[in-house]
Design a protein around this motif. Structure first.
Motif, PDB file in Angstrom:
ATOM      1  N   VAL A  45       0.839  -1.196   0.000  1.00  0.00           N
ATOM      2  CA  VAL A  45       0.000   0.000   0.000  1.00  0.00           C
ATOM      3  C   VAL A  45       0.878   1.252   0.000  1.00  0.00           C
ATOM      4  CG1 VAL A  45      -1.731   1.310   1.284  1.00  0.00           C
ATOM      5  CG2 VAL A  45      -1.918  -1.183   1.118  1.00  0.00           C
ATOM      6  N   GLN A  46       1.984   1.213   0.739  1.00  0.00           N
ATOM      7  CA  GLN A  46       2.899   2.348   0.747  1.00  0.00           C
ATOM      8  C   GLN A  46       3.451   2.614  -0.653  1.00  0.00           C
ATOM      9  OE1 GLN A  46       5.873   2.122   3.913  1.00  0.00           O
ATOM     10  NE2 GLN A  46       4.510   0.825   5.109  1.00  0.00           N
ATOM     11  N   ILE A  47       3.770   1.548  -1.384  1.00  0.00           N
ATOM     12  CA  ILE A  47       4.285   1.712  -2.751  1.00  0.00           C
ATOM     13  C   ILE A  47       3.202   2.292  -3.648  1.00  0.00           C
ATOM     14  CG2 ILE A  47       5.209   0.508  -4.757  1.00  0.00           C
ATOM     15  CD1 ILE A  47       6.401  -1.557  -2.787  1.00  0.00           C
ATOM     16  N   VAL A  48       1.985   1.768  -3.543  1.00  0.00           N
ATOM     17  CA  VAL A  48       0.861   2.292  -4.328  1.00  0.00           C
ATOM     18  C   VAL A  48       0.688   3.781  -4.076  1.00  0.00           C
ATOM     19  CG1 VAL A  48      -1.655   2.261  -4.573  1.00  0.00           C
ATOM     20  CG2 VAL A  48      -0.384   0.107  -4.520  1.00  0.00           C
ATOM     21  N   ASP A  86      -3.442 -12.722  -7.842  1.00  0.00           N
ATOM     22  CA  ASP A  86      -2.420 -12.275  -8.781  1.00  0.00           C
ATOM     23  C   ASP A  86      -0.995 -12.502  -8.296  1.00  0.00           C
ATOM     24  OD1 ASP A  86      -4.455 -11.378 -10.356  1.00  0.00           O
ATOM     25  OD2 ASP A  86      -4.215  -9.265  -9.861  1.00  0.00           O
ATOM     26  N   THR A  87      -0.781 -12.435  -6.981  1.00  0.00           N
ATOM     27  CA  THR A  87       0.574 -12.335  -6.436  1.00  0.00           C
ATOM     28  C   THR A  87       1.450 -13.533  -6.805  1.00  0.00           C
ATOM     29  OG1 THR A  87      -0.203 -11.015  -4.572  1.00  0.00           O
ATOM     30  CG2 THR A  87       1.911 -12.125  -4.313  1.00  0.00           C
ATOM     31  N   ARG A 120      10.211  -8.563  -4.530  1.00  0.00           N
ATOM     32  CA  ARG A 120       9.669  -8.389  -5.882  1.00  0.00           C
ATOM     33  C   ARG A 120       8.166  -8.647  -5.923  1.00  0.00           C
ATOM     34  NH1 ARG A 120       8.286 -11.449 -10.189  1.00  0.00           N
ATOM     35  NH2 ARG A 120       8.436 -10.419 -12.245  1.00  0.00           N
ATOM     36  N   SER A 121       7.689  -9.673  -5.212  1.00  0.00           N
ATOM     37  CA  SER A 121       6.257  -9.971  -5.245  1.00  0.00           C
ATOM     38  C   SER A 121       5.441  -8.821  -4.660  1.00  0.00           C
ATOM     39  CB  SER A 121       5.952 -11.268  -4.493  1.00  0.00           C
ATOM     40  OG  SER A 121       6.291 -11.160  -3.126  1.00  0.00           O
ATOM     41  N   THR A 122       6.000  -8.113  -3.663  1.00  0.00           N
ATOM     42  CA  THR A 122       5.314  -6.964  -3.087  1.00  0.00           C
ATOM     43  C   THR A 122       5.219  -5.837  -4.103  1.00  0.00           C
ATOM     44  OG1 THR A 122       6.110  -7.539  -0.877  1.00  0.00           O
ATOM     45  CG2 THR A 122       5.360  -5.276  -1.200  1.00  0.00           C
ATOM     46  N   VAL A 123       6.305  -5.587  -4.844  1.00  0.00           N
ATOM     47  CA  VAL A 123       6.300  -4.561  -5.880  1.00  0.00           C
ATOM     48  C   VAL A 123       5.317  -4.926  -6.991  1.00  0.00           C
ATOM     49  CG1 VAL A 123       7.682  -3.493  -7.711  1.00  0.00           C
ATOM     50  CG2 VAL A 123       8.640  -3.744  -5.407  1.00  0.00           C
ATOM     51  N   VAL A 124       5.326  -6.178  -7.419  1.00  0.00           N
ATOM     52  CA  VAL A 124       4.407  -6.623  -8.471  1.00  0.00           C
ATOM     53  C   VAL A 124       2.964  -6.455  -8.011  1.00  0.00           C
ATOM     54  CG1 VAL A 124       3.591  -8.638  -9.760  1.00  0.00           C
ATOM     55  CG2 VAL A 124       6.045  -8.194  -9.560  1.00  0.00           C
ATOM     56  N   ARG A 125       2.716  -6.780  -6.758  1.00  0.00           N
ATOM     57  CA  ARG A 125       1.372  -6.634  -6.199  1.00  0.00           C
ATOM     58  C   ARG A 125       0.921  -5.173  -6.260  1.00  0.00           C
ATOM     59  NH1 ARG A 125       0.052  -8.705  -0.071  1.00  0.00           N
ATOM     60  NH2 ARG A 125      -2.212  -8.449  -0.097  1.00  0.00           N
ATOM     61  N   ALA A 126       1.801  -4.247  -5.877  1.00  0.00           N
ATOM     62  CA  ALA A 126       1.476  -2.827  -5.917  1.00  0.00           C
ATOM     63  C   ALA A 126       1.204  -2.374  -7.351  1.00  0.00           C
ATOM     64  CB  ALA A 126       2.611  -2.013  -5.304  1.00  0.00           C
ATOM     65  N   ILE A 179      -2.208  -3.457  -8.548  1.00  0.00           N
ATOM     66  CA  ILE A 179      -3.275  -2.619  -8.003  1.00  0.00           C
ATOM     67  C   ILE A 179      -3.359  -1.310  -8.778  1.00  0.00           C
ATOM     68  CG2 ILE A 179      -3.966  -1.254  -5.979  1.00  0.00           C
ATOM     69  CD1 ILE A 179      -2.875  -3.558  -4.249  1.00  0.00           C
ATOM     70  N   LEU A 180      -2.217  -0.709  -9.060  1.00  0.00           N
ATOM     71  CA  LEU A 180      -2.195   0.533  -9.839  1.00  0.00           C
ATOM     72  C   LEU A 180      -2.775   0.319 -11.242  1.00  0.00           C
ATOM     73  CD1 LEU A 180       1.330   1.719  -8.697  1.00  0.00           C
ATOM     74  CD2 LEU A 180      -0.790   2.996  -8.306  1.00  0.00           C
ATOM     75  N   ARG A 181      -2.475  -0.833 -11.823  1.00  0.00           N
ATOM     76  CA  ARG A 181      -3.037  -1.147 -13.143  1.00  0.00           C
ATOM     77  C   ARG A 181      -4.548  -1.295 -13.070  1.00  0.00           C
ATOM     78  NH1 ARG A 181      -5.130  -5.223 -15.495  1.00  0.00           N
ATOM     79  NH2 ARG A 181      -4.681  -6.605 -13.734  1.00  0.00           N
ATOM     80  N   MET A 182      -5.034  -2.040 -12.052  1.00  0.00           N
ATOM     81  CA  MET A 182      -6.467  -2.268 -11.927  1.00  0.00           C
ATOM     82  C   MET A 182      -7.224  -0.975 -11.671  1.00  0.00           C
ATOM     83  SD  MET A 182      -6.833  -5.898  -9.901  1.00  0.00           S
ATOM     84  CE  MET A 182      -5.734  -5.470  -8.548  1.00  0.00           C
TER      85      MET A 182
END
Length: 240
Positions: free
Chosen positions: A9-12, A89-90, A44-50, A53-56
């Motif tokens: 969430v912080q990355i988002v 997705d993760t 990396r999985s945390t970054v991909v997850r963020a 979310i940004l894409r969605m």
């Protein structure tokens, strides 16, 4: 007490702020996943997850093999957990994900109902714990109808490094169209407390998400448990 949002969430939020203030102009490419891993001190999985979310939410586009590109601030910017989609997705990365149990079992009553099955029906369960800074951060149990799981690795104990969404699409051309989530707060069960290393009477956020295809058929049910002292979920929406 004030609780820091989870790392993804912080990355988002950081990327949203940079798009909003023009640090990341429309049409430009975001830093690479490895660059964001270094900047935010996340896996990396945390970054991909963020990024998913940004894409969605419509902030970025992601192009396979090229990277992520800024679309701009969505007309209606909504801040959500997207916990169900994220669980689906993760990507599962060694050191960040611990597989607890997989395979065929009888679905509990609430899960069977969410799957649209009679109570006592069999299903494929995939249970994992997500780690953050070496500590359990999230317990995710994915449940699949037998016909969805057939011919895939979701019932095996090996990591699915591309994520379940991509795995199901690659093998069976299955694609989710909608996620329906229900959020509740409660005390952790003994098993949840053990897996998440929680003390007695620790509150948890429980999210039950149905991942649906274009015909509203159930592809999976995600049962997500978040320690209440590590997570907060935020939402904003128009009042009119």
């Amino acid at each position: 007490m004030d609780f820091a949002p989870p790392k993804y969430v912080q990355i988002v939020q950081a990327v949203q702020e940079r798009i909003t203030d023009g640090t990341y102009p429309v049409g430009t490419q975001l830093p690479s996943e490895s660059g964001m891993v270094r900047e935010f001190g996340a896996g990396r999985s945390t970054v991909v997850r963020a990024l998913e979310i940004l894409r969605m939410e419509g902030w970025i586009d992601r192009e396979h093999g090229r990277g992520s590109f800024v679309k701009g601030v969505p007309t209606t910017a909504v801040e959500r957990s997207h916990a169900g989609a994220s669980a689906f997705d993760t990507a599962e990365q060694g050191g960040e994900v611990k597989i607890i149990e997989t395979g065929r079992t009888t679905a509990p009553a609430a899960i069977a109902e969410a799957l649209g099955f009679p109570e006592g029906s069999p299903a494929i369960r995939r249970q994992r714990v997500l780690m953050a800074d070496g500590e359990p951060s999230e317990l995710v149990t994915l449940w699949f109808p037998l016909d969805v799981a057939d011919g895939t690795d979701v019932g095996k104990d090996q990591l699915i490094t591309i994520g379940v969404r991509e795995h199901l699409h690659a093998l069976k051309r299955l694609r989710p169209a909608r996620v329906a989530e229900r959020l509740s707060a409660r005390h952790a069960s003994e098993e949840e407390a053990r897996l998440l290393q929680l003390g007695k009477h620790t509150p948890v956020l429980s999210i039950l998400a149905r991942i649906l295809d274009g015909s509203d058929g159930v592809l999976a049910v995600a049962d997500i448990v978040l320690p209440g002292d590590l997570h907060e979920l935020e939402d904003s929406y128009p009042a009119a």
